[in-house]
Design a protein around this motif. Sequence first.
Motif, short mmCIF file in Angstrom:
data_model
loop_
_atom_site.label_atom_id
_atom_site.label_comp_id
_atom_site.label_asym_id
_atom_site.label_seq_id
_atom_site.Cartn_x
_atom_site.Cartn_y
_atom_site.Cartn_z
N ILE A 40 0.85 -1.19 0.00
CA ILE A 40 0.00 0.00 0.00
C ILE A 40 0.89 1.24 0.00
N LYS A 41 0.56 2.20 -0.86
CA LYS A 41 1.21 3.51 -0.86
C LYS A 41 0.32 4.45 -0.07
N ILE A 42 0.91 5.16 0.88
CA ILE A 42 0.17 6.13 1.68
C ILE A 42 0.77 7.51 1.45
N HIS A 43 -0.10 8.47 1.23
CA HIS A 43 0.28 9.88 1.08
C HIS A 43 -0.70 10.67 1.93
N PHE A 44 -0.18 11.55 2.82
CA PHE A 44 -1.06 12.24 3.76
C PHE A 44 -0.39 13.52 4.23
N HIS A 45 -1.16 14.60 4.33
CA HIS A 45 -0.68 15.85 4.90
C HIS A 45 -1.16 15.91 6.34
N THR A 46 -0.24 16.08 7.28
CA THR A 46 -0.57 16.06 8.70
C THR A 46 0.46 16.84 9.50
N ASN A 47 0.13 17.16 10.74
CA ASN A 47 1.10 17.76 11.65
C ASN A 47 1.74 16.72 12.56
N VAL A 48 1.27 15.47 12.46
CA VAL A 48 1.78 14.39 13.31
C VAL A 48 2.18 13.19 12.46
N PRO A 49 3.21 13.35 11.62
CA PRO A 49 3.58 12.27 10.71
C PRO A 49 3.99 10.99 11.45
N TRP A 50 4.50 11.11 12.65
CA TRP A 50 4.91 9.92 13.41
C TRP A 50 3.73 9.00 13.70
N LYS A 51 2.53 9.54 13.79
CA LYS A 51 1.36 8.70 14.02
C LYS A 51 1.04 7.85 12.79
N VAL A 52 1.25 8.40 11.60
CA VAL A 52 1.05 7.65 10.36
C VAL A 52 2.09 6.53 10.29
N LEU A 53 3.33 6.85 10.62
CA LEU A 53 4.40 5.85 10.58
C LEU A 53 4.16 4.76 11.62
N GLU A 54 3.74 5.15 12.80
CA GLU A 54 3.47 4.18 13.86
C GLU A 54 2.33 3.24 13.45
N TYR A 55 1.27 3.79 12.88
CA TYR A 55 0.16 2.95 12.44
C TYR A 55 0.62 2.00 11.33
N GLY A 56 1.33 2.53 10.34
CA GLY A 56 1.83 1.68 9.26
C GLY A 56 2.71 0.57 9.78
N ALA A 57 3.60 0.88 10.71
CA ALA A 57 4.51 -0.13 11.26
C ALA A 57 3.75 -1.20 12.04
N SER A 58 2.57 -0.87 12.55
CA SER A 58 1.79 -1.87 13.27
C SER A 58 1.14 -2.88 12.33
N LEU A 59 1.11 -2.55 11.03
CA LEU A 59 0.48 -3.43 10.03
C LEU A 59 1.46 -4.23 9.20
N GLY A 60 2.72 -3.79 9.17
CA GLY A 60 3.71 -4.47 8.33
C GLY A 60 5.01 -3.69 8.31
N ASP A 61 5.78 -3.88 7.26
CA ASP A 61 7.06 -3.18 7.11
C ASP A 61 6.83 -1.88 6.36
N ILE A 62 7.38 -0.79 6.89
CA ILE A 62 7.31 0.48 6.17
C ILE A 62 8.68 0.76 5.56
N HIS A 63 8.64 1.36 4.37
CA HIS A 63 9.89 1.75 3.71
C HIS A 63 9.60 2.86 2.71
N ASP A 64 10.65 3.36 2.10
CA ASP A 64 10.56 4.53 1.22
C ASP A 64 9.79 5.66 1.89
N VAL A 65 10.15 5.94 3.14
CA VAL A 65 9.48 6.96 3.94
C VAL A 65 10.01 8.34 3.55
N VAL A 66 9.08 9.27 3.30
CA VAL A 66 9.42 10.66 3.01
C VAL A 66 8.51 11.53 3.87
N VAL A 67 9.12 12.44 4.64
CA VAL A 67 8.36 13.43 5.39
C VAL A 67 8.97 14.78 5.03
#
Length: 82
Positions: free
Chosen positions: A43-70
């Motif tokens: 899954i590719k996720i793209h999101f504008h937020t003030n709390v990017p770490w919450k997106v990363l934390e959620y993603g990491a709870s579902l699988g492996d995250i990579h190609d992270v850009v903030v």
Amino acid sequence: MEYKYDTQLLLEGENLDEDVIHDYIQENIPGDCLLAFGDEDLIKIHFHTNVPWKVLEYGASLGDIHDVVVENMERQAAGLQG
């Protein structure tokens, strides 16, 4: 600018559901311009937020995250590196 960080990542896992991921982010993490698309393995996720770490934390709870850009969109708007 209400949301400062352009957050992008790839989420790799098993039995991923783009609709479930989209709905969770939309309901639990403040932001806008959400895109979550792919298949049950990636899954590719793209999101504008003030709390990017919450997106990363959620993603990491579902699988492996990579190609992270903030990127800081306020800096980009000022002509600086984001």
